[in-house]
Scaffold this motif. Structure first.
Motif, PDB file in Angstrom:
ATOM      1  N   GLN A 192      24.652  -3.763 -18.713  1.00  0.00           N
ATOM      2  CA  GLN A 192      24.548  -3.293 -17.332  1.00  0.00           C
ATOM      3  C   GLN A 192      25.370  -2.042 -17.078  1.00  0.00           C
ATOM      4  O   GLN A 192      25.056  -1.262 -16.180  1.00  0.00           O
ATOM      5  CB  GLN A 192      25.005  -4.406 -16.383  1.00  0.00           C
ATOM      6  CG  GLN A 192      24.699  -4.129 -14.920  1.00  0.00           C
ATOM      7  CD  GLN A 192      24.997  -5.334 -14.044  1.00  0.00           C
ATOM      8  OE1 GLN A 192      25.515  -6.351 -14.515  1.00  0.00           O
ATOM      9  NE2 GLN A 192      24.670  -5.236 -12.773  1.00  0.00           N
ATOM     10  N   ARG A 193      26.420  -1.813 -17.865  1.00  0.00           N
ATOM     11  CA  ARG A 193      27.312  -0.681 -17.608  1.00  0.00           C
ATOM     12  C   ARG A 193      27.572   0.117 -18.880  1.00  0.00           C
ATOM     13  O   ARG A 193      27.721  -0.451 -19.951  1.00  0.00           O
ATOM     14  CB  ARG A 193      28.665  -1.174 -17.062  1.00  0.00           C
ATOM     15  CG  ARG A 193      28.593  -1.803 -15.687  1.00  0.00           C
ATOM     16  CD  ARG A 193      29.866  -2.578 -15.373  1.00  0.00           C
ATOM     17  NE  ARG A 193      31.053  -1.749 -15.411  1.00  0.00           N
ATOM     18  CZ  ARG A 193      31.510  -1.040 -14.377  1.00  0.00           C
ATOM     19  NH1 ARG A 193      30.852  -1.060 -13.229  1.00  0.00           N
ATOM     20  NH2 ARG A 193      32.600  -0.326 -14.475  1.00  0.00           N
ATOM     21  N   LEU A 194      27.618   1.423 -18.727  1.00  0.00           N
ATOM     22  CA  LEU A 194      28.007   2.315 -19.812  1.00  0.00           C
ATOM     23  C   LEU A 194      29.268   3.050 -19.381  1.00  0.00           C
ATOM     24  O   LEU A 194      29.303   3.662 -18.309  1.00  0.00           O
ATOM     25  CB  LEU A 194      26.896   3.328 -20.114  1.00  0.00           C
ATOM     26  CG  LEU A 194      27.235   4.440 -21.121  1.00  0.00           C
ATOM     27  CD1 LEU A 194      27.497   3.862 -22.503  1.00  0.00           C
ATOM     28  CD2 LEU A 194      26.103   5.463 -21.179  1.00  0.00           C
ATOM     29  N   VAL A 195      30.311   2.967 -20.210  1.00  0.00           N
ATOM     30  CA  VAL A 195      31.581   3.628 -19.903  1.00  0.00           C
ATOM     31  C   VAL A 195      32.012   4.451 -21.113  1.00  0.00           C
ATOM     32  O   VAL A 195      31.429   4.343 -22.193  1.00  0.00           O
ATOM     33  CB  VAL A 195      32.686   2.600 -19.561  1.00  0.00           C
ATOM     34  CG1 VAL A 195      32.296   1.748 -18.367  1.00  0.00           C
ATOM     35  CG2 VAL A 195      33.012   1.723 -20.774  1.00  0.00           C
ATOM     36  N   ARG A 196      33.028   5.272 -20.916  1.00  0.00           N
ATOM     37  CA  ARG A 196      33.680   5.921 -22.045  1.00  0.00           C
ATOM     38  C   ARG A 196      35.183   5.889 -21.796  1.00  0.00           C
ATOM     39  O   ARG A 196      35.638   5.933 -20.645  1.00  0.00           O
ATOM     40  CB  ARG A 196      33.185   7.345 -22.247  1.00  0.00           C
ATOM     41  CG  ARG A 196      33.590   8.347 -21.187  1.00  0.00           C
ATOM     42  CD  ARG A 196      33.134   9.737 -21.592  1.00  0.00           C
ATOM     43  NE  ARG A 196      33.643  10.773 -20.677  1.00  0.00           N
ATOM     44  CZ  ARG A 196      33.498  12.081 -20.860  1.00  0.00           C
ATOM     45  NH1 ARG A 196      32.858  12.521 -21.931  1.00  0.00           N
ATOM     46  NH2 ARG A 196      33.979  12.943 -19.997  1.00  0.00           N
ATOM     47  N   PHE A 197      35.961   5.795 -22.882  1.00  0.00           N
ATOM     48  CA  PHE A 197      37.410   5.776 -22.772  1.00  0.00           C
ATOM     49  C   PHE A 197      38.002   6.624 -23.881  1.00  0.00           C
ATOM     50  O   PHE A 197      37.366   6.865 -24.913  1.00  0.00           O
ATOM     51  CB  PHE A 197      37.965   4.347 -22.820  1.00  0.00           C
ATOM     52  CG  PHE A 197      37.647   3.592 -24.075  1.00  0.00           C
ATOM     53  CD1 PHE A 197      38.465   3.690 -25.201  1.00  0.00           C
ATOM     54  CD2 PHE A 197      36.532   2.777 -24.158  1.00  0.00           C
ATOM     55  CE1 PHE A 197      38.182   2.995 -26.362  1.00  0.00           C
ATOM     56  CE2 PHE A 197      36.235   2.081 -25.327  1.00  0.00           C
ATOM     57  CZ  PHE A 197      37.054   2.181 -26.420  1.00  0.00           C
ATOM     58  N   THR A 203      43.419   3.415 -21.525  1.00  0.00           N
ATOM     59  CA  THR A 203      43.537   3.196 -20.081  1.00  0.00           C
ATOM     60  C   THR A 203      42.809   4.285 -19.297  1.00  0.00           C
ATOM     61  O   THR A 203      42.501   4.105 -18.123  1.00  0.00           O
ATOM     62  CB  THR A 203      45.015   3.163 -19.648  1.00  0.00           C
ATOM     63  OG1 THR A 203      45.627   4.431 -19.920  1.00  0.00           O
ATOM     64  CG2 THR A 203      45.770   2.070 -20.385  1.00  0.00           C
ATOM     65  N   LYS A 204      42.544   5.420 -19.946  1.00  0.00           N
ATOM     66  CA  LYS A 204      41.810   6.504 -19.302  1.00  0.00           C
ATOM     67  C   LYS A 204      40.327   6.300 -19.569  1.00  0.00           C
ATOM     68  O   LYS A 204      39.819   6.586 -20.645  1.00  0.00           O
ATOM     69  CB  LYS A 204      42.289   7.859 -19.825  1.00  0.00           C
ATOM     70  CG  LYS A 204      43.745   8.140 -19.457  1.00  0.00           C
ATOM     71  CD  LYS A 204      44.202   9.494 -19.961  1.00  0.00           C
ATOM     72  CE  LYS A 204      45.654   9.757 -19.562  1.00  0.00           C
ATOM     73  NZ  LYS A 204      46.147  11.057 -20.064  1.00  0.00           N
ATOM     74  N   GLU A 205      39.663   5.788 -18.559  1.00  0.00           N
ATOM     75  CA  GLU A 205      38.279   5.344 -18.694  1.00  0.00           C
ATOM     76  C   GLU A 205      37.420   5.923 -17.582  1.00  0.00           C
ATOM     77  O   GLU A 205      37.893   6.132 -16.460  1.00  0.00           O
ATOM     78  CB  GLU A 205      38.232   3.815 -18.665  1.00  0.00           C
ATOM     79  CG  GLU A 205      36.848   3.208 -18.781  1.00  0.00           C
ATOM     80  CD  GLU A 205      36.899   1.690 -18.690  1.00  0.00           C
ATOM     81  OE1 GLU A 205      36.271   1.125 -17.774  1.00  0.00           O
ATOM     82  OE2 GLU A 205      37.578   1.071 -19.536  1.00  0.00           O
ATOM     83  N   GLU A 206      36.147   6.175 -17.890  1.00  0.00           N
ATOM     84  CA  GLU A 206      35.213   6.703 -16.897  1.00  0.00           C
ATOM     85  C   GLU A 206      33.924   5.888 -16.922  1.00  0.00           C
ATOM     86  O   GLU A 206      33.431   5.532 -17.991  1.00  0.00           O
ATOM     87  CB  GLU A 206      34.876   8.170 -17.194  1.00  0.00           C
ATOM     88  CG  GLU A 206      36.057   9.105 -17.117  1.00  0.00           C
ATOM     89  CD  GLU A 206      35.674  10.539 -17.493  1.00  0.00           C
ATOM     90  OE1 GLU A 206      34.480  10.769 -17.816  1.00  0.00           O
ATOM     91  OE2 GLU A 206      36.556  11.413 -17.454  1.00  0.00           O
ATOM     92  N   LEU A 207      33.399   5.606 -15.738  1.00  0.00           N
ATOM     93  CA  LEU A 207      32.087   4.980 -15.631  1.00  0.00           C
ATOM     94  C   LEU A 207      31.025   6.059 -15.837  1.00  0.00           C
ATOM     95  O   LEU A 207      31.066   7.117 -15.213  1.00  0.00           O
ATOM     96  CB  LEU A 207      31.905   4.329 -14.259  1.00  0.00           C
ATOM     97  CG  LEU A 207      30.502   3.789 -13.960  1.00  0.00           C
ATOM     98  CD1 LEU A 207      30.159   2.627 -14.895  1.00  0.00           C
ATOM     99  CD2 LEU A 207      30.396   3.359 -12.498  1.00  0.00           C
ATOM    100  N   ILE A 208      30.065   5.789 -16.719  1.00  0.00           N
ATOM    101  CA  ILE A 208      29.011   6.746 -17.017  1.00  0.00           C
ATOM    102  C   ILE A 208      27.701   6.365 -16.332  1.00  0.00           C
ATOM    103  O   ILE A 208      27.041   7.199 -15.725  1.00  0.00           O
ATOM    104  CB  ILE A 208      28.778   6.850 -18.538  1.00  0.00           C
ATOM    105  CG1 ILE A 208      30.066   7.297 -19.244  1.00  0.00           C
ATOM    106  CG2 ILE A 208      27.648   7.830 -18.848  1.00  0.00           C
ATOM    107  CD1 ILE A 208      30.545   8.680 -18.852  1.00  0.00           C
TER     108      ILE A 208
END
Length: 266
Positions: A192-197, A203-208
């Protein structure tokens, strides 16, 4: 398929194959020179060139120092194309250490979709942590990292890692991962979700992307995808990804099989 990202100082060859869920990557530096043995690890040599026949054949194809890693069923003759079981080992070859093919992590486990960082030094994999219930497979995946000496794996974050990418402007290494895997009776994963870190600072993460279910096998990094990368003016990671990641995709006949190689520039 053949992808050669213009923005990276590396050549990438990508081959599609129906085999074990493997990621073959190499981008190698001699970081092991002068290293000392540690408990449970081996001391790695750094040779000037390949010595064994297989390493010579690999470099004849890639053109340079190459590292390869894959997942393999532990028992001889066994097969686990989609890396579901807990009876797998992590196997690899470094064409410049003279050891040939060897088990990097010999303890049985679930080493799904192994990846190599763009500098060639870090190996990442995902433990799907699969539980069968109600006729479906339920997943609670975690991402781990190790290295070529077989250091005890360290848990990084929850999720299923899909690939690594280094920003050519900042030098930051990003790991792309999917989360919220759907319980399924089938073989293809849907998330359901794609992120990158950031690999160095998770701890530095972004929702894609989280608009619809996607499958990990249909994700491309900014270096490979058409159109502006997330760092382009006026483009956020999420808005960029909505242009390159379709909604719920059809199943891929390739399944989880994928071979990817990176080598240092000649």
């Amino acid at each position: 398929m053949l992808f050669i990202p213009r923005s990276l100082p590396l050549r990438r060859h990508v081959l599609a194959a129906c085999a074990l869920p493997v990621i073959l990557l190499a981008s190698c530096k001699d970081e092991d020179k002068g290293s000392k043995d540690k408990p449970g690890q081996i001391k790695l040599k750094v040779l000037d060139g390949p010595k064994d026949d297989l390493s010579k054949q690999v470099e004849a194809f890639t053109g340079n120092h190459t590292r390869v890693v894959w997942t393999q069923a532990r028992k001889k003759g066994a097969s686990d194309t989609f890396a579901v079981s807990e009876d797998l080992v992590l196997v690899g070859i470094d064409t410049r250490n003279g050891l040939g093919i060897r088990e990097i992590l010999e303890k049985p486990g679930n080493y799904s979709r192994p990846l190599i960082s763009t500098d060639g030094n870090t190996i990442l994999f995902t433990d799907k942590n699969t539980v069968r219930k109600g006729g479906k497979k339920h997943y609670k995946p975690y991402i781990y990292k190790t290295d070529w000496r077989g250091t005890k794996p360290v848990r990084v974050l929850d999720g299923y890692a899909t690939q690594c990418w280094r920003d050519p402007k900042t030098g930051t290494e990003w790991v792309y991962a999917v989360r919220n895997l759907r319980a399924t009776k089938g073989l293809s994963l849907e998330a359901q979700r794609l992120v990158r870190f950031q690999l160095e600072d998770p701890t530095k993460e972004e929702l894609i992307y989280d608009d619809s279910y996607i499958t990990p096998d249909n994700i491309q990094s900014p270096a490979m995808a058409p159109g502006p990368a997330p760092s382009s003016p006026g483009q956020t990671p999420a808005s960029w990804c909505r242009r390159t990641v379709s909604g719920r995709p059809r199943s891929s006949s390739m399944g989880a099989g994928r071979l990817m190689l990176r080598t240092t520039a000649a």
